[in-house]
Design a protein around this motif. Structure first.
Motif, PDB file in Angstrom:
ATOM      1  N   VAL A  74      18.386 -34.589  11.875  1.00  0.00           N
ATOM      2  CA  VAL A  74      17.157 -35.352  12.126  1.00  0.00           C
ATOM      3  C   VAL A  74      17.321 -36.325  13.286  1.00  0.00           C
ATOM      4  N   GLY A  75      18.567 -36.674  13.604  1.00  0.00           N
ATOM      5  CA  GLY A  75      18.819 -37.611  14.692  1.00  0.00           C
ATOM      6  C   GLY A  75      18.705 -39.063  14.289  1.00  0.00           C
ATOM      7  N   ILE A  76      18.800 -39.345  12.988  1.00  0.00           N
ATOM      8  CA  ILE A  76      18.717 -40.717  12.494  1.00  0.00           C
ATOM      9  C   ILE A  76      20.112 -41.330  12.509  1.00  0.00           C
ATOM     10  N   GLY A  77      20.248 -42.513  13.090  1.00  0.00           N
ATOM     11  CA  GLY A  77      21.534 -43.161  13.261  1.00  0.00           C
ATOM     12  C   GLY A  77      22.079 -43.780  11.987  1.00  0.00           C
ATOM     13  N   TYR A  78      23.204 -44.451  12.143  1.00  0.00           N
ATOM     14  CA  TYR A  78      23.952 -44.967  10.994  1.00  0.00           C
ATOM     15  C   TYR A  78      23.173 -45.996  10.180  1.00  0.00           C
ATOM     16  N   PHE A  79      22.621 -47.018  10.816  1.00  0.00           N
ATOM     17  CA  PHE A  79      22.008 -48.108  10.055  1.00  0.00           C
ATOM     18  C   PHE A  79      20.745 -47.669   9.310  1.00  0.00           C
ATOM     19  N   PRO A  80      19.839 -46.875   9.921  1.00  0.00           N
ATOM     20  CA  PRO A  80      18.729 -46.349   9.109  1.00  0.00           C
ATOM     21  C   PRO A  80      19.229 -45.453   7.978  1.00  0.00           C
ATOM     22  N   ALA A  81      20.297 -44.677   8.241  1.00  0.00           N
ATOM     23  CA  ALA A  81      20.840 -43.805   7.197  1.00  0.00           C
ATOM     24  C   ALA A  81      21.438 -44.611   6.054  1.00  0.00           C
ATOM     25  N   LEU A  82      21.941 -45.808   6.354  1.00  0.00           N
ATOM     26  CA  LEU A  82      22.517 -46.664   5.316  1.00  0.00           C
ATOM     27  C   LEU A  82      21.451 -47.092   4.306  1.00  0.00           C
ATOM     28  N   ILE A  83      20.191 -47.068   4.726  1.00  0.00           N
ATOM     29  CA  ILE A  83      19.078 -47.378   3.824  1.00  0.00           C
ATOM     30  C   ILE A  83      18.485 -46.109   3.228  1.00  0.00           C
ATOM     31  N   LEU A  84      18.278 -45.097   4.065  1.00  0.00           N
ATOM     32  CA  LEU A  84      17.598 -43.879   3.619  1.00  0.00           C
ATOM     33  C   LEU A  84      18.456 -43.033   2.677  1.00  0.00           C
ATOM     34  N   SER A  85      19.740 -42.911   2.974  1.00  0.00           N
ATOM     35  CA  SER A  85      20.596 -42.036   2.161  1.00  0.00           C
ATOM     36  C   SER A  85      20.670 -42.482   0.702  1.00  0.00           C
ATOM     37  N   PRO A  86      20.922 -43.777   0.409  1.00  0.00           N
ATOM     38  CA  PRO A  86      20.899 -44.191  -0.994  1.00  0.00           C
ATOM     39  C   PRO A  86      19.541 -43.961  -1.668  1.00  0.00           C
ATOM     40  N   LEU A  87      18.453 -44.128  -0.913  1.00  0.00           N
ATOM     41  CA  LEU A  87      17.134 -43.884  -1.494  1.00  0.00           C
ATOM     42  C   LEU A  87      16.956 -42.416  -1.851  1.00  0.00           C
ATOM     43  N   LEU A  88      17.380 -41.517  -0.949  1.00  0.00           N
ATOM     44  CA  LEU A  88      17.234 -40.088  -1.191  1.00  0.00           C
ATOM     45  C   LEU A  88      18.101 -39.630  -2.357  1.00  0.00           C
ATOM     46  N   VAL A  89      19.366 -40.072  -2.369  1.00  0.00           N
ATOM     47  CA  VAL A  89      20.265 -39.671  -3.456  1.00  0.00           C
ATOM     48  C   VAL A  89      19.839 -40.347  -4.758  1.00  0.00           C
ATOM     49  N   GLY A  90      19.346 -41.586  -4.683  1.00  0.00           N
ATOM     50  CA  GLY A  90      18.822 -42.250  -5.869  1.00  0.00           C
ATOM     51  C   GLY A  90      17.630 -41.503  -6.440  1.00  0.00           C
ATOM     52  N   LEU A  91      16.764 -40.951  -5.566  1.00  0.00           N
ATOM     53  CA  LEU A  91      15.640 -40.133  -6.027  1.00  0.00           C
ATOM     54  C   LEU A  91      16.134 -38.879  -6.733  1.00  0.00           C
ATOM     55  N   PHE A  92      17.194 -38.276  -6.186  1.00  0.00           N
ATOM     56  CA  PHE A  92      17.814 -37.123  -6.850  1.00  0.00           C
ATOM     57  C   PHE A  92      18.341 -37.524  -8.230  1.00  0.00           C
ATOM     58  N   GLY A  93      18.934 -38.718  -8.321  1.00  0.00           N
ATOM     59  CA  GLY A  93      19.414 -39.221  -9.604  1.00  0.00           C
ATOM     60  C   GLY A  93      18.281 -39.413 -10.594  1.00  0.00           C
ATOM     61  N   ILE A  94      17.131 -39.888 -10.116  1.00  0.00           N
ATOM     62  CA  ILE A  94      15.971 -40.057 -10.995  1.00  0.00           C
ATOM     63  C   ILE A  94      15.519 -38.718 -11.569  1.00  0.00           C
ATOM     64  N   VAL A  95      15.518 -37.684 -10.721  1.00  0.00           N
ATOM     65  CA  VAL A  95      15.157 -36.342 -11.191  1.00  0.00           C
ATOM     66  C   VAL A  95      16.151 -35.868 -12.250  1.00  0.00           C
ATOM     67  N   LEU A  96      17.449 -36.107 -12.008  1.00  0.00           N
ATOM     68  CA  LEU A  96      18.470 -35.734 -12.994  1.00  0.00           C
ATOM     69  C   LEU A  96      18.231 -36.447 -14.320  1.00  0.00           C
ATOM     70  N   GLU A  97      17.931 -37.739 -14.233  1.00  0.00           N
ATOM     71  CA  GLU A  97      17.738 -38.513 -15.455  1.00  0.00           C
ATOM     72  C   GLU A  97      16.532 -38.014 -16.242  1.00  0.00           C
ATOM     73  N   LYS A  98      15.439 -37.749 -15.554  1.00  0.00           N
ATOM     74  CA  LYS A  98      14.216 -37.326 -16.244  1.00  0.00           C
ATOM     75  C   LYS A  98      14.359 -35.941 -16.861  1.00  0.00           C
ATOM     76  N   THR A  99      15.100 -35.053 -16.198  1.00  0.00           N
ATOM     77  CA  THR A  99      15.161 -33.661 -16.657  1.00  0.00           C
ATOM     78  C   THR A  99      16.327 -33.374 -17.593  1.00  0.00           C
ATOM     79  N   ILE A 100      17.476 -34.080 -17.401  1.00  0.00           N
ATOM     80  CA  ILE A 100      18.683 -33.727 -18.152  1.00  0.00           C
ATOM     81  C   ILE A 100      19.274 -34.916 -18.903  1.00  0.00           C
ATOM     82  N   ILE A 101      19.583 -35.990 -18.178  1.00  0.00           N
ATOM     83  CA  ILE A 101      20.336 -37.104 -18.749  1.00  0.00           C
ATOM     84  C   ILE A 101      19.606 -37.749 -19.923  1.00  0.00           C
ATOM     85  N   SER A 102      18.276 -37.847 -19.831  1.00  0.00           N
ATOM     86  CA  SER A 102      17.506 -38.539 -20.873  1.00  0.00           C
ATOM     87  C   SER A 102      17.642 -37.876 -22.237  1.00  0.00           C
ATOM     88  N   ARG A 103      18.052 -36.635 -22.279  1.00  0.00           N
ATOM     89  CA  ARG A 103      18.197 -35.922 -23.546  1.00  0.00           C
ATOM     90  C   ARG A 103      19.456 -36.343 -24.313  1.00  0.00           C
TER      91      ARG A 103
END
Length: 304
Positions: A74-103
């Motif tokens: 995408v061409g996004i540098g380090y500092f924007p990625a330092l914010i975006l990457s945790p948000l994206l992976v955190g969103l993936f974690g939310i999906v995991l929690e709703k579909t699997i972990i919550s059980r």
């Protein structure tokens, strides 16, 4: 000052200078920053949700890969990625929690451990098949290149940034959980969810966001690690055993314990490389054994 730095003494048959000791302690503090960030995410998830998240190392790796992908695709540098990457992976974690972990919340801890261990193997396997096992470089941003003379060593600016960023995020997370009304509601929900829900708090949403936040902390550490370690599918498994030891030593579920123990054990590990290098790979586990014998609930853990 220079005379003190050149002073040497002998321990375990090894002659060590003060400057070498300070240098290794500083380098250990850098490793401790990663231990603190990762163990904090584990402590948040276990302390609030009672889930032993063995997939934490894989999610740490996903944070590093997310930043690498944002840069190369995408061409996004380090500092924007330092914010975006945790948000994206955190969103993936939310999906995991709703579909699997919550059980698993009403089941024994062993079920959560086995499930998240399986998830870690699946995630690492997918990235290994897609990108191989060899590491991929991630360039340090220009503003953080170079080094600073500390008198006893030249500290790379980026490694100093890692310690600072990790400390700010870790203690900010502790302050939110322990000192704010949001943290009070979250802690109350873990103790008596029906009562908190009766006051109009959406407890399931609060739990989901907590799991996503713990995952985001792991991803944040992964982005910090990307320029130092090669970005590869196995990078999380290299940390996870030590990080679990950090959580046990600090006290399972203790937020402040994980932070202090993470930084402290990083320094101890660094000093061990000076005094007795052969033990540097096992000193963390030796400390864990001693702590469990003397104080089974951990240094900062609460009695059952």
């Amino acid at each position: 000052m220079s005379g003190l730095l050149s002073y040497s003494f002998t321990v375990f048959g090894t002659t060590v200078s003060v400057s070498a000791m300070l240098g290794q302690a500083t380098l250990g503090l850098i490793n401790g920053a990663f231990y603190a960030c990762l163990s904090l995410g584990l402590a948040v998830i276990f302390g609030m949700l009672n889930i032993i998240n063995f997939a934490h190392g894989a999610l740490f790796m996903m944070g590093a890969f997310a930043s690498w992908m944002l840069l190369n695709y995408v061409g996004i540098g380090y500092f924007p990625a330092l914010i975006l990457s945790p948000l994206l992976v955190g969103l993936f974690g939310i999906v995991l929690e709703k579909t699997i972990i919550s059980r698993l919340y009403k089941l024994d801890h062993l079920y959560g451990l086995l499930l998240t261990f399986g998830l870690a193997l699946v995630i690492e396997g997918l990235f290994r098949n897609a990108y191989g096992s060899s590491g991929m470089p991630y360039r340090i941003p220009d503003v953080l290149q170079g080094a600073v003379n500390l008198g006893y060593m030249y500290m790379p600016k980026y490694r100093g940034w890692v310690v600072l960023a990790a400390a700010v995020v870790c203690f900010s997370t502790w302050a939110i959980i322990e000192k704010t009304s949001l943290g009070a509601r979250l802690r109350a929900a873990t103790e008596n969810a029906p009562m908190v829900q009766a006051f109009g708090v959406d407890v399931p949403r609060l739990i989901t966001l907590t799991y996503g936040g713990g995952v985001a902390l792991a991803a944040f550490a992964g982005v910090l690690a990307a320029p130092i370690y090669s970005v590869n599918p196995n990078m999380g498994s290299n940390f996870i055993n030590i990080v679990f030891a950090v959580v046990v030593i600090g006290g399972m579920g203790s937020i402040l314990g994980s932070i202090i123990t993470g930084f402290g054990l990083g320094v101890i590990e660094g000093l061990t490389k000076v005094f007795y290098p052969q033990a540097s790979a096992t000193v963390v586990f030796l400390v864990m054994v001693i702590v469990l014998l003397v104080r089974p609930r951990g240094l900062f853990g609460k009695a059952a």
